[in-house]
Design a protein around this motif. Structure first.
Motif: not given
Length: 225
Positions: A108-115
């Motif tokens: 989730v944190r990776v996706k949030a950072s990527r977004l």
């Protein structure tokens, strides 16, 4: 009738995004997010079954990619931007709320950072932050000005009335906050502040505070070091 409902009628009547935004005093992206969130459809969308089918067929993937490649944000992206830009939520929390994710994990944190690193997402967040700042009439200069007033008032009271713990705390706290906002070295500023307070204490004619108060103040200054 809400602004969103009235705006939908204007959209159905053929009004452009920018005209709707100006009419209801919102951003163009807000109007676009209403369109995506509430499924506004113009013209002959009711004449065929193609729009509903698109949601359940393989064409959905292509449509989603096309939408991501455009200047428009989908409802999830807009909500993410609002939560980060206006509500100041951490990226992972904003992502979990916007995309209805129940469990916080590394993915989730990776996706949030990527977004967040997406250029159009970043631009939208910055715009929202600027809108919020303008709405409340806040700026870095205004914050520094207010903190400087607190510092100067506390310093003046120390000279006029003698060293009091409340005044010294206010002065030190305001200096700390100004230092943090301007990214100034803490060591130099704190040293100067301590010297100013020591000088004020030496020059003060008010010795009405007790030895116990003096001990507390000196202990607090020692803790800051």
């Amino acid at each position: 009738m809400s602004n969103q409902e009235q705006a939908e009628k204007d959209y159905m009547a053929g009004m452009k995004y920018k005209d709707i935004a100006a009419k209801y005093d919102v951003s163009i992206n807000t109007v676009k997010s209403w369109k995506n969130r509430y499924g506004w459809q113009r013209g002959n969308s009711k004449k065929g079954a193609s729009p509903p089918k698109r949601v359940h067929t393989k064409s959905e993937k292509g449509a989603h990619k096309k939408e991501d490649a455009s200047d428009e944000l989908n409802a999830n992206q807009e909500l993410f931007c609002q939560l980060v830009g206006a509500k100041r939520l951490p990226l992972y929390r904003a992502y979990m709320i916007a995309y209805q994710v129940a469990v916080d994990n590394n993915a989730v944190r990776v996706k949030a950072s990527r977004l967040r690193s997406n250029p159009k997402i970043n631009e939208r967040i910055v715009n929202i932050q600027q809108e919020v700042a303008a709405k409340h009439k806040w700026s870095l200069d205004k914050v520094i000005e207010s903190l400087t007033f607190v510092h100067d008032a506390a310093e003046s009271d120390i000279y006029d009335q003698g060293l009091k713990k409340a005044n010294s705390d206010a002065m030190m706290n305001s200096l700390d906050r100004i230092t943090s906002l301007l990214h100034i070295s803490d060591e130099g500023v704190k040293a100067k502040a301590e010297a100013e307070i020591a000088e004020a204490r030496a020059k003060s004619v008010d010795t009405s505070f007790s030895d116990e108060d003096r001990t507390i103040i000196l202990d607090d200054m020692g803790d800051d070091n």
